[in-house]
Write an enzyme that holds these catalytic residues in place. Structure first.
Site, PDB file in Angstrom:
ATOM      1  N   HIS A 140      60.796  19.129  24.367  1.00  0.00           N
ATOM      2  CA  HIS A 140      61.354  17.660  24.676  1.00  0.00           C
ATOM      3  C   HIS A 140      60.829  17.208  25.948  1.00  0.00           C
ATOM      4  CE1 HIS A 140      64.501  14.578  25.623  1.00  0.00           C
ATOM      5  NE2 HIS A 140      64.556  14.286  24.305  1.00  0.00           N
ATOM      6  N   LYS A 243      75.569  16.245  21.857  1.00  0.00           N
ATOM      7  CA  LYS A 243      74.939  16.555  20.683  1.00  0.00           C
ATOM      8  C   LYS A 243      75.946  17.732  19.936  1.00  0.00           C
ATOM      9  CE  LYS A 243      70.348  16.056  22.421  1.00  0.00           C
ATOM     10  NZ  LYS A 243      70.140  14.722  21.981  1.00  0.00           N
ATOM     11  N   CYS A 381      60.733  11.902  21.874  1.00  0.00           N
ATOM     12  CA  CYS A 381      60.740  12.278  23.307  1.00  0.00           C
ATOM     13  C   CYS A 381      59.779  13.665  23.254  1.00  0.00           C
ATOM     14  CB  CYS A 381      61.984  12.554  23.848  1.00  0.00           C
ATOM     15  SG  CYS A 381      62.758  11.070  24.246  1.00  0.00           S
TER      16      CYS A 381
HETATM   17  N1  PLP Z   1      66.307  18.963  24.821  1.00  0.00           N
HETATM   18  C1  PLP Z   1      66.256  18.647  23.504  1.00  0.00           C
HETATM   19  C2  PLP Z   1      65.569  19.633  22.703  1.00  0.00           C
HETATM   20  C3  PLP Z   1      66.741  17.387  23.073  1.00  0.00           C
HETATM   21  O1  PLP Z   1      66.731  17.138  21.782  1.00  0.00           O
HETATM   22  C4  PLP Z   1      67.423  16.651  24.082  1.00  0.00           C
HETATM   23  C5  PLP Z   1      67.925  15.455  23.688  1.00  0.00           C
HETATM   24  O2  PLP Z   1      67.341  14.714  22.717  1.00  0.00           O
HETATM   25  C6  PLP Z   1      67.548  17.013  25.144  1.00  0.00           C
HETATM   26  C7  PLP Z   1      66.884  18.138  25.712  1.00  0.00           C
HETATM   27  C8  PLP Z   1      68.053  16.222  26.378  1.00  0.00           C
HETATM   28  O3  PLP Z   1      69.495  16.302  26.230  1.00  0.00           O
HETATM   29  P1  PLP Z   1      70.510  15.148  27.093  1.00  0.00           P
HETATM   30  O4  PLP Z   1      70.676  14.034  26.316  1.00  0.00           O
HETATM   31  O5  PLP Z   1      71.850  16.222  26.960  1.00  0.00           O
HETATM   32  O6  PLP Z   1      69.971  15.324  28.373  1.00  0.00           O
END
Ligand code: PLP
Length: 424
Positions: A140, A243, A381
């Site tokens: 991401h 999530k 993303c």
């Molecule tokens: N890492 C992964 C694999 C994600 O899917 C996401 C969000 O979609 C994030 C990090 C970022 O998470 P947060 O929304 O808690 O900052």
């Protein structure tokens, strides 16, 4: 099952109701009985954020209505109660992910802030010019950009593990790229775009042979399978509350105690200090050292309710049910002409990215939306991942514990009609 979901052989049967009472679970989520465009809402955007059970909303509103006070500093009843409740959630997180101590849990705003904290603090103490930071191509953006910035600041080099066409990381390449120069391996447990579950335990073992610090991004795994940080042996892990059926604006950073203690503060201010003099300040130990200012108390309490809720349902039962949904959805979608699933790793979590010939993913998303079905369309993303595959965007269905086989049938029925709607 809808006739339009053909051609299909016999679809795998989803988990029997006796093992997972999805209708009972759905009652806990009021939003699932609402309608959009006068259609029953079908929510398949769980990788972006999950819906919240009533117990989570109740925990937040009860705090504001009957328990509101700042924590750690107060000498009055309400403050002590709020502090106890807040610190109890830290213990809940410890138990939920199998950490050795509650002091290994730092509350942050989300997985993104956890990763930024690590890039800033590891960057100041462990990374210098000529070092390498290893990530994978399926990260991401929040697990790419902080490391890019760190490399710019330090002269370190960002190195990327490539992926096979089926969505599995190239393990042979990984072993070659992992060298004594690799200071940090920052790796996602589950891909938010294509659902691959990476063999992280093995990769962590290999990384530790090179004395590499391993950070696991568990944003997409922790709500869908049991996790045990001691078994995985990762050094750090970042998690996202929203999530996990919890509130937005709250996340968790896990770090092995000795490593957390070795890091300098990230943000500074109240609550993280043990003394302040104009000449010099001293800091608390972890986790307070990393929790400057008034935290998101309501968010933490909501998170605690979410963890309680998931624990009651059982993470193993959730994983079993979601795996059966994934198998069903994969088979149903595979039967749709012109639809191509991107990412067919042998180990997958409930995320399906796909394209339909000659239809832009945003059009797929809009057509589904008008049928009451919420999915995501775009780059999710993970732009470098798509660039490596020569794809600009996909439509993405991501499953949660309240989704049903009937919803998947409705999805398939609508997808079957997408090309027709587009005049193809
Ligand atoms: N890492 C992964 C694999 C994600 O899917 C996401 C969000 O979609 C994030 C990090 C970022 O998470 P947060 O929304 O808690 O900052």
């Amino acid at each position: 099952m809808s006739a339009l979901a053909k051609p299909l052989s016999t679809p795998p049967s989803p988990a029997p109701q006796s093992e997972w009472n999805v209708e009972a679970v759905r009652v806990d989520f009021p939003i699932l009985s609402t309608r959009v465009y006068n259609r029953p809402l079908i929510y398949f955007d769980n990788a972006a954020t999950t819906q919240k059970p009533l117990v989570v909303v109740d925990a937040i509103s009860n705090y504001y209505l009957y328990g509101n006070a700042n924590i750690h500093r107060g000498v009055h009843y309400l403050s002590e109660k709020a502090t106890d409740a807040f610190e109890t959630v830290r213990h809940q997180v410890q138990t939920f992910i199998g950490a050795r101590s509650a002091n290994e849990i730092v509350f942050v705003r989300g997985a993104t802030e956890g990763l930024n904290l690590l890039a800033a603090t590891l960057g100041r103490t462990r990374v210098k010019s000529g070092d390498e930071i290893l990530i994978s191509i399926m990260e991401h953006h929040s697990n790419i950009v902080p490391w890019q910035l760190l490399c710019e600041q330090t002269g370190a080099r960002l190195v990327v593990i490539p992926m096979h066409a089926n969505g599995e990381l190239d393990q042979a390449a990984f072993e070659k790229l992992l060298t004594p120069r690799t200071r940090i391996l920052a790796l996602t447990h589950v891909s938010n775009s294509i659902g691959s579950i990476n063999p992280v335990k093995h990769m962590i073992q290999l990384a530790h042979r090179q004395n590499t610090v391993v950070i696991l991004d568990a944003a997409q795994s922790v709500a869908h399978m049991p996790i045990d940080v001691q078994d995985l042996d990762c050094d750090f892990m970042v998690l996202s509350g929203h999530k996990l059926y919890g509130p937005t604006g709250i996340g968790m950073l896990y770090g092995k105690g000795s490593l957390l203690d070795s890091l300098p503060p990230y943000q500074s201010g109240g609550d993280m200090i043990s003394s302040v003099r104009i000449e010099k300040s001293t800091f608390h130990k972890a986790p307070q050292k990393f929790e400057a200012g008034t935290p998101h108390i309501a968010g933490v309490l909501g998170l605690g309710a979410a963890l309680d809720y998931l624990t009651r349902l059982g993470m193993a039962a959730i994983a079993t049910y979601e795996n059966s949904l994934l198998a069903y959805a994969t088979q149903v979608l595979t039967g749709i002409p012109h639809l191509r699933i991107i990412g067919q790793a042998r180990e997958k979590s409930g995320i399906i990215s796909f394209t339909i010939d000659d239809v832009h993913p945003h059009d797929i998303g809009t057509i589904l939306d008008r049928s009451g079905i919420a999915i995501r369309a775009g780059h999710h993303c993970t732009m470098p991942l798509w660039e490596s595959l020569g794809i600009v965007a996909t439509a993405r269905v991501s499953l949660g514990l309240y989704n049903t086989p009937g919803e998947i049938d409705h999805l398939a029925e609508t997808l079957n009609g997408v090309r027709k709607v587009m005049g193809l």
